[in-house]
Scaffold this active site. Structure first.
Site, mmCIF file in Angstrom:
data_model
loop_
_atom_site.group_PDB
_atom_site.id
_atom_site.type_symbol
_atom_site.label_atom_id
_atom_site.label_comp_id
_atom_site.label_asym_id
_atom_site.label_seq_id
_atom_site.Cartn_x
_atom_site.Cartn_y
_atom_site.Cartn_z
ATOM 1 N N ASP A 52 33.792 6.533 75.377
ATOM 2 C CA ASP A 52 32.478 6.869 74.837
ATOM 3 C C ASP A 52 31.997 8.235 75.330
ATOM 4 O O ASP A 52 31.847 8.437 76.547
ATOM 5 C CB ASP A 52 31.493 5.782 75.277
ATOM 6 C CG ASP A 52 30.333 5.623 74.324
ATOM 7 O OD1 ASP A 52 29.995 6.600 73.651
ATOM 8 O OD2 ASP A 52 29.767 4.518 74.252
ATOM 9 N N ASP A 53 31.779 9.151 74.398
ATOM 10 C CA ASP A 53 31.187 10.465 74.708
ATOM 11 C C ASP A 53 32.071 11.382 75.557
ATOM 12 O O ASP A 53 31.557 12.288 76.218
ATOM 13 C CB ASP A 53 29.837 10.303 75.427
ATOM 14 C CG ASP A 53 28.723 9.827 74.511
ATOM 15 O OD1 ASP A 53 29.023 9.451 73.366
ATOM 16 O OD2 ASP A 53 27.561 9.811 74.953
ATOM 17 N N CYS A 90 28.162 7.013 67.925
ATOM 18 C CA CYS A 90 28.855 5.766 68.283
ATOM 19 C C CYS A 90 29.111 4.818 67.109
ATOM 20 O O CYS A 90 30.256 4.525 66.770
ATOM 21 C CB CYS A 90 28.056 5.012 69.340
ATOM 22 S SG CYS A 90 27.683 5.983 70.808
ATOM 23 N N LYS A 144 32.293 -2.265 74.571
ATOM 24 C CA LYS A 144 31.082 -1.975 73.788
ATOM 25 C C LYS A 144 31.289 -2.217 72.297
ATOM 26 O O LYS A 144 32.198 -1.659 71.692
ATOM 27 C CB LYS A 144 30.689 -0.512 74.051
ATOM 28 C CG LYS A 144 29.594 0.032 73.167
ATOM 29 C CD LYS A 144 29.256 1.455 73.550
ATOM 30 C CE LYS A 144 28.488 2.171 72.448
ATOM 31 N NZ LYS A 144 28.082 3.527 72.821
ATOM 32 N N HIS A 146 28.409 -2.292 69.534
ATOM 33 C CA HIS A 146 27.513 -1.339 68.864
ATOM 34 C C HIS A 146 27.683 -1.306 67.341
ATOM 35 O O HIS A 146 27.592 -0.248 66.718
ATOM 36 C CB HIS A 146 27.667 0.069 69.458
ATOM 37 C CG HIS A 146 26.415 0.887 69.274
ATOM 38 N ND1 HIS A 146 26.332 2.218 69.594
ATOM 39 C CD2 HIS A 146 25.187 0.557 68.794
ATOM 40 C CE1 HIS A 146 25.130 2.687 69.316
ATOM 41 N NE2 HIS A 146 24.404 1.686 68.830
ATOM 42 N N HIS A 237 29.526 7.400 78.647
ATOM 43 C CA HIS A 237 28.177 7.506 78.084
ATOM 44 C C HIS A 237 27.150 7.457 79.217
ATOM 45 O O HIS A 237 27.381 6.816 80.242
ATOM 46 C CB HIS A 237 27.969 6.333 77.119
ATOM 47 C CG HIS A 237 26.811 6.482 76.184
ATOM 48 N ND1 HIS A 237 25.502 6.461 76.611
ATOM 49 C CD2 HIS A 237 26.765 6.624 74.830
ATOM 50 C CE1 HIS A 237 24.704 6.589 75.560
ATOM 51 N NE2 HIS A 237 25.437 6.695 74.479
ATOM 52 N N ASP A 295 35.020 8.472 70.962
ATOM 53 C CA ASP A 295 34.292 8.082 69.743
ATOM 54 C C ASP A 295 33.517 9.234 69.131
ATOM 55 O O ASP A 295 33.157 9.197 67.959
ATOM 56 C CB ASP A 295 33.368 6.889 70.011
ATOM 57 C CG ASP A 295 32.207 7.234 70.952
ATOM 58 O OD1 ASP A 295 32.301 8.229 71.696
ATOM 59 O OD2 ASP A 295 31.209 6.485 70.957
ATOM 60 N N ASN A 296 33.226 10.254 69.913
ATOM 61 C CA ASN A 296 32.547 11.466 69.405
ATOM 62 C C ASN A 296 32.640 12.546 70.472
ATOM 63 O O ASN A 296 33.217 12.326 71.538
ATOM 64 C CB ASN A 296 31.085 11.190 69.040
ATOM 65 C CG ASN A 296 30.295 10.406 70.070
ATOM 66 O OD1 ASN A 296 29.891 9.269 69.819
ATOM 67 N ND2 ASN A 296 30.101 10.970 71.249
ATOM 68 N N LYS A 313 27.845 16.331 70.702
ATOM 69 C CA LYS A 313 27.632 15.004 70.125
ATOM 70 C C LYS A 313 26.427 15.037 69.182
ATOM 71 O O LYS A 313 25.465 15.770 69.408
ATOM 72 C CB LYS A 313 27.361 14.012 71.268
ATOM 73 C CG LYS A 313 26.939 12.638 70.824
ATOM 74 C CD LYS A 313 26.595 11.744 72.002
ATOM 75 C CE LYS A 313 26.072 10.400 71.508
ATOM 76 N NZ LYS A 313 25.840 9.444 72.597
#
Length: 557
Positions: A52-53, A90, A144, A146, A237, A295-296, A313
């Protein structure tokens, strides 16, 4: 068998205590172990690791000061994906991974799914774990989600996963697993299946906890039967939290955000090291495909770095959507290579289902392509373009107009499209600076960083870049190549005609965890589903009517 299970769990736990690493070399080579003499499934085990991130620069092999020896080694021995794209946020990336479909085809083209919204990945969409389960896989998710949870049918175990252990929301405390979404809207967010995981919670840092759970799944699964494990880490994240042991390694970084972020990445790297050892220990590795993806893009305000890419992001600049990614597997034909073929996160659905000997029905209406041969053998990618998104309800560009879009497209609308070497952006793409890593800066958020500000393109609503020649998006070519712009605007309009209405409902007060025993979780009653269906039918009918009306007006013009 019971004694073996207990011993396996104990052994796995002792291998994953904070700061412990077994020597990679002890497990290198043939990885001969307790099951190698048995007949194996011809279907490969699939381990999909979504982080994540993580910023484009935030891995050792992209020149980072952050130490990632495991990721560097796995990528070097596998295939690095160096023309790989995800979505800038996300939920959009996760929805496209799970369905193989663009956001415009699921109604999730705006922002993320909020915890207070009666919204989730639409139930009519077939998911990746559902297709793999049909092919005989055991399917497990750790981490996660989401993708919404307002009703029971949205939960991971209702969308194709045999088991789920993790969080439903987009972020939360790494130790307490609580999340607040405004004053008086706080709740617990850790689940085992469809129930709050109070009993399993020991206040453990989530990166370590999720890895332990993944290893436990491996310890209790028969390697002769195909396994799909989706490990979606909360890291890296925000909030920036990490055990002190990892923070010690980066005392030389004066910028506190960058220091904490670097420590979180190191903890993540170590977790993946331990997961890989477990794959070898329990007899999975030789028949496993590991996919690693962010994811980004990274968030510079929270310590991440996408340098030298532009933006961050939540933007459609390369820094928001070009991701760290690689595939590691003994099954790859060309190991130790870089894949520069165009690949998008929607491609994993058809690629992994085909790899798992599943079926891809025409009525799935996929936007993804099977890119396994491009990755494994270096063949050309079947993908020629990527619709990054069309978001009709995002803030409109003040100077955007149909005129600026040559009568083909309203450039006030936020959209981004890649075709071959070319990338087109319209509307408000988002924060557009180039931000070097803040490693040597002691400045925090209250001060302006050492970065390159963009002043000359304020008031613009359309950009064109040759991404192959200019991956950092420094030279806008929209005025030099109007014929390319027109072709791409026409392609955007064609995509837009296939879009369904945006699903972005208002906040539902019933979502408050205080009404659900202090836990974030489903609040919708199943009897309301019928009303939902009628509302959706009416919405779709009215949208079709509006499109027909617009088309009629255009023909008259």
């Amino acid at each position: 068998m019971f004694i073996f299970s207990v011993l396996a769990s104990l052994f796995a736990f002792t291998s994953l205590t904070c700061g412990y690493q077994m020597s990679w070399e002890n497990w290198n080579g043939n990885s001969q172990n307790r099951v190698n003499n048995l007949d194996k499934t011809t279907q490969p085990h699939i381990i999909f690791i979504l982080v994540d991130d993580q910023g484009f620069r935030d891995v050792g092999y992209h020149g980072s000061e952050i130490k990632t020896p495991t990721l560097d080694r796995l990528a070097a021995q596998g295939v690095k994906l160096e023309n790989y794209y995800v979505q800038p946020l996300c939920s959009p990336s996760r929805s496209q991974l799970m369905t193989g479909r663009y956001q415009i085809h699921t109604g999730l083209q705006h922002s993320v799914i909020r915890p207070t919204q009666a919204n989730c990945l639409p139930l009519e969409n077939v998911t990746l774990p559902q297709k793999l389960r049909q092919a005989g896989y055991s399917t497990h998710m750790v981490g996660k989600w989401h993708l919404g949870f307002y009703k029971r049918g949205c939960m991971p175990t209702q969308r194709g996963f045999d088991t789920f252990f993790g969080s439903l929301l987009g972020s939360g405390d790494y130790y307490s697993h609580y999340k607040c979404d405004g004053p008086g809207m706080c709740g617990y967010d850790l689940y085992e299946g469809e129930e709050a995981a109070w009993e399993q919670d020991r206040g453990q840092y989530s990166t370590l906890m999720f890895t332990q759970k993944a290893v436990d799944i491996l310890a209790h699964h028969n390697p002769q039967k195909p396994l799909f494990l989706y490990l979606a880490f909360q890291a890296v994240h925000s909030p920036l939290q990490v055990p002190a042991l990892y923070l010690e390694r980066y005392k030389s970084i004066p910028n506190l955000h960058r220091r904490k972020y670097a420590a979180m990445v190191s903890c993540l790297d170590e977790a993946i090291h331990n997961l890989t050892l477990a794959l070898k220990r329990y007899g999975f590795y030789d028949n496993t495909v590991i996919v690693y993806s962010s994811d980004n893009g990274g968030q510079p305000m929270a310590g991440g770095s996408n340098w030298p890419l532009r933006g961050s992001k939540a933007t459609y600049w390369e820094g928001g959507i070009r991701a760290v990614g690689f595939v590691h597997s003994p099954l790859l034909v060309n190991k130790g290579t870089q894949c520069r073929a165009l690949i998008h996160i929607t491609d994993w659905f058809p690629t992994l289902v085909s790899l798992g000997e599943g079926t891809l029905d025409e009525d799935l209406n996929l936007d993804g392509y099977d890119v396994w041969e491009a990755i494994s053998e270096g063949r050309p990618s079947p993908r020629q373009d990527i619709l990054h998104n069309i978001d009709p309800i995002y803030t409109k560009a003040k100077n955007g107009s149909w005129k600026a879009g040559y009568g083909l497209w309203n450039t006030a609308i936020r959209a981004a499209l890649r075709v071959g070497h070319w990338k087109l952006l319209t509307g408000v793409p988002g924060y557009s600076d180039w931000v070097p890593p803040q490693t040597f800066s002691s400045l925090l958020l209250t001060n302006r960083w050492h970065n390159e500000r963009i002043r000359w393109d304020r008031g613009k609503s359309i950009w064109l870049f040759n991404i192959t020649a200019d991956p950092y998006e420094r030279v806008d070519l929209s005025l030099q190549y109007p014929h390319i712009v027109k072709k791409m605007l026409l392609r955007l309009a064609q995509y837009n005609r296939t879009a369904i209405p945006v699903r972005y409902p208002a906040k539902d007060s019933r979502s408050n965890p205080n009404f659900n025993g202090g836990v974030w979780g489903p609040w919708y009653k199943e009897e309301e589903d019928e009303d939902d269906r009628e509302t959706n039918l009416l919405t779709n009918y009215l949208a079709k009517k509006r499109r027909k009306k617009k088309a009629k007006k255009k023909r008259k013009l």
